[in-house]
Design a protein around this motif. Structure first.
Motif, mmCIF file in Angstrom:
data_model
loop_
_atom_site.group_PDB
_atom_site.id
_atom_site.type_symbol
_atom_site.label_atom_id
_atom_site.label_comp_id
_atom_site.label_asym_id
_atom_site.label_seq_id
_atom_site.Cartn_x
_atom_site.Cartn_y
_atom_site.Cartn_z
ATOM 1 N N PHE A 13 0.832 -1.203 0.000
ATOM 2 C CA PHE A 13 0.000 0.000 0.000
ATOM 3 C C PHE A 13 0.871 1.260 0.000
ATOM 4 O O PHE A 13 0.628 2.203 -0.757
ATOM 5 N N ARG A 14 1.910 1.256 0.828
ATOM 6 C CA ARG A 14 2.820 2.423 0.888
ATOM 7 C C ARG A 14 3.562 2.605 -0.435
ATOM 8 O O ARG A 14 3.724 3.718 -0.923
ATOM 9 N N GLU A 15 4.001 1.493 -1.015
ATOM 10 C CA GLU A 15 4.719 1.565 -2.293
ATOM 11 C C GLU A 15 3.819 2.069 -3.416
ATOM 12 O O GLU A 15 4.249 2.812 -4.284
ATOM 13 N N ARG A 16 2.570 1.658 -3.399
ATOM 14 C CA ARG A 16 1.627 2.087 -4.437
ATOM 15 C C ARG A 16 1.296 3.571 -4.330
ATOM 16 O O ARG A 16 0.887 4.178 -5.310
ATOM 17 N N ALA A 17 1.481 4.141 -3.140
ATOM 18 C CA ALA A 17 1.197 5.562 -2.947
ATOM 19 C C ALA A 17 2.148 6.418 -3.782
ATOM 20 O O ALA A 17 1.814 7.537 -4.165
ATOM 21 N N VAL A 18 3.328 5.883 -4.062
ATOM 22 C CA VAL A 18 4.309 6.598 -4.872
ATOM 23 C C VAL A 18 4.314 5.944 -6.249
ATOM 24 O O VAL A 18 4.892 4.887 -6.458
ATOM 25 N N ARG A 19 3.626 6.563 -7.185
ATOM 26 C CA ARG A 19 3.551 6.014 -8.545
ATOM 27 C C ARG A 19 4.912 6.122 -9.210
ATOM 28 O O ARG A 19 5.623 7.109 -9.066
ATOM 29 N N GLY A 20 5.267 5.084 -9.898
ATOM 30 C CA GLY A 20 6.558 5.123 -10.570
ATOM 31 C C GLY A 20 6.710 3.948 -11.503
ATOM 32 O O GLY A 20 5.754 3.232 -11.802
ATOM 33 N N PRO A 21 7.927 3.726 -11.948
ATOM 34 C CA PRO A 21 8.162 2.673 -12.926
ATOM 35 C C PRO A 21 7.968 1.260 -12.360
ATOM 36 O O PRO A 21 7.906 0.308 -13.113
ATOM 37 N N GLY A 22 7.845 1.105 -11.055
ATOM 38 C CA GLY A 22 7.705 -0.222 -10.455
ATOM 39 C C GLY A 22 6.273 -0.718 -10.368
ATOM 40 O O GLY A 22 6.008 -1.713 -9.697
ATOM 41 N N ALA A 23 5.321 -0.059 -11.034
ATOM 42 C CA ALA A 23 3.907 -0.427 -10.916
ATOM 43 C C ALA A 23 3.648 -1.870 -11.363
ATOM 44 O O ALA A 23 2.872 -2.588 -10.737
ATOM 45 N N ILE A 24 4.292 -2.311 -12.425
ATOM 46 C CA ILE A 24 4.082 -3.679 -12.915
ATOM 47 C C ILE A 24 4.609 -4.683 -11.895
ATOM 48 O O ILE A 24 3.942 -5.687 -11.597
ATOM 49 N N GLU A 25 5.765 -4.406 -11.346
ATOM 50 C CA GLU A 25 6.337 -5.297 -10.340
ATOM 51 C C GLU A 25 5.443 -5.365 -9.107
ATOM 52 O O GLU A 25 5.262 -6.430 -8.519
ATOM 53 N N LEU A 26 4.855 -4.219 -8.731
ATOM 54 C CA LEU A 26 3.954 -4.205 -7.581
ATOM 55 C C LEU A 26 2.689 -5.005 -7.851
ATOM 56 O O LEU A 26 2.147 -5.649 -6.950
ATOM 57 N N ASP A 27 2.230 -4.996 -9.104
ATOM 58 C CA ASP A 27 1.079 -5.832 -9.474
ATOM 59 C C ASP A 27 1.409 -7.313 -9.283
ATOM 60 O O ASP A 27 0.591 -8.083 -8.781
ATOM 61 N N VAL A 28 2.609 -7.695 -9.676
ATOM 62 C CA VAL A 28 3.048 -9.084 -9.526
ATOM 63 C C VAL A 28 3.112 -9.447 -8.042
ATOM 64 O O VAL A 28 2.648 -10.516 -7.622
ATOM 65 N N VAL A 29 3.674 -8.558 -7.248
ATOM 66 C CA VAL A 29 3.765 -8.792 -5.806
ATOM 67 C C VAL A 29 2.366 -8.925 -5.200
ATOM 68 O O VAL A 29 2.113 -9.821 -4.389
ATOM 69 N N GLU A 30 1.451 -8.080 -5.626
ATOM 70 C CA GLU A 30 0.087 -8.134 -5.093
ATOM 71 C C GLU A 30 -0.581 -9.471 -5.436
ATOM 72 O O GLU A 30 -1.235 -10.088 -4.578
ATOM 73 N N ARG A 31 -0.408 -9.932 -6.649
ATOM 74 C CA ARG A 31 -0.993 -11.227 -7.033
ATOM 75 C C ARG A 31 -0.380 -12.361 -6.209
ATOM 76 O O ARG A 31 -1.078 -13.293 -5.793
ATOM 77 N N GLN A 32 0.911 -12.283 -5.954
ATOM 78 C CA GLN A 32 1.574 -13.317 -5.157
ATOM 79 C C GLN A 32 1.056 -13.289 -3.714
ATOM 80 O O GLN A 32 0.804 -14.340 -3.124
ATOM 81 N N ILE A 33 0.885 -12.108 -3.165
ATOM 82 C CA ILE A 33 0.332 -11.988 -1.808
ATOM 83 C C ILE A 33 -1.073 -12.581 -1.770
ATOM 84 O O ILE A 33 -1.424 -13.308 -0.834
ATOM 85 N N ASP A 34 -1.870 -12.293 -2.787
ATOM 86 C CA ASP A 34 -3.228 -12.850 -2.852
ATOM 87 C C ASP A 34 -3.199 -14.382 -2.899
ATOM 88 O O ASP A 34 -3.976 -15.043 -2.207
ATOM 89 N N ARG A 35 -2.288 -14.939 -3.704
ATOM 90 C CA ARG A 35 -2.178 -16.399 -3.794
ATOM 91 C C ARG A 35 -1.748 -17.007 -2.453
ATOM 92 O O ARG A 35 -2.289 -18.022 -2.022
ATOM 93 N N GLU A 36 -0.768 -16.382 -1.824
ATOM 94 C CA GLU A 36 -0.274 -16.906 -0.549
ATOM 95 C C GLU A 36 -1.346 -16.807 0.537
ATOM 96 O O GLU A 36 -1.513 -17.723 1.343
ATOM 97 N N THR A 37 -2.082 -15.707 0.550
ATOM 98 C CA THR A 37 -3.156 -15.543 1.524
ATOM 99 C C THR A 37 -4.228 -16.604 1.317
ATOM 100 O O THR A 37 -4.729 -17.200 2.280
ATOM 101 N N ALA A 38 -4.576 -16.861 0.071
ATOM 102 C CA ALA A 38 -5.576 -17.900 -0.230
ATOM 103 C C ALA A 38 -5.067 -19.279 0.203
ATOM 104 O O ALA A 38 -5.831 -20.078 0.757
ATOM 105 N N ALA A 39 -3.800 -19.553 -0.024
ATOM 106 C CA ALA A 39 -3.230 -20.850 0.362
ATOM 107 C C ALA A 39 -3.239 -21.024 1.880
ATOM 108 O O ALA A 39 -3.594 -22.090 2.395
ATOM 109 N N VAL A 40 -2.867 -19.970 2.595
ATOM 110 C CA VAL A 40 -2.872 -20.041 4.062
ATOM 111 C C VAL A 40 -4.297 -20.197 4.576
ATOM 112 O O VAL A 40 -4.556 -20.993 5.489
ATOM 113 N N SER A 41 -5.242 -19.491 3.980
ATOM 114 C CA SER A 41 -6.641 -19.619 4.398
ATOM 115 C C SER A 41 -7.154 -21.033 4.161
ATOM 116 O O SER A 41 -7.851 -21.598 5.011
ATOM 117 N N ALA A 42 -6.816 -21.616 3.031
ATOM 118 C CA ALA A 42 -7.245 -22.983 2.734
ATOM 119 C C ALA A 42 -6.617 -23.967 3.729
ATOM 120 O O ALA A 42 -7.297 -24.873 4.232
#
Length: 100
Positions: A13-42
């Motif tokens: 969230f803090r990283e996304r507040a500063v828009r920059g060239p890393g937006a694509i990488e942050l999208d990848v990180v967000e998807r990975q966090i979502d996958r890991e959260t789903a795995a832990v929940s399961a």
């Protein structure tokens, strides 16, 4: 201590507040966090199910002993095993819940 996934989401969230060239990488990180959260929940859901099954097994053991299907010595041995397994399952569930 906050859960690791919460820390990662706060960082994201803090990283996304500063828009920059890393937006694509942050999208990848967000998807990975979502996958890991789903795995832990399961896994946490499955662990809770195991705990419920162990509780049912304990009740079945009490019933079998009351009905005379198994001897008190057999029941005692099974009860010890069920208690140890229940404690281990509970600790496992607790650790998984803390990861969320």
């Amino acid at each position: 201590m906050p859960a690791p996934m919460r820390l990662l989401r706060a960082w994201l969230f803090r990283e996304r507040a500063v828009r920059g060239p890393g937006a694509i990488e942050l999208d990848v990180v967000e998807r990975q966090i979502d996958r890991e959260t789903a795995a832990v929940s399961a896994a946490a859901g499955a662990a809770a199910g195991i705990e419920r099954n162990l509780d049912t097994a304990k009740e079945d053991l009490r019933g079998a002993m009351a009905d005379g299907v198994i001897t008190p010595i057999e029941a005692q041995s099974l009860a010890r095993t069920l208690v140890r397994t229940s404690v281990a399952a509970h600790h496992h569930t607790t650790r998984l819940e803390a990861l969320r």
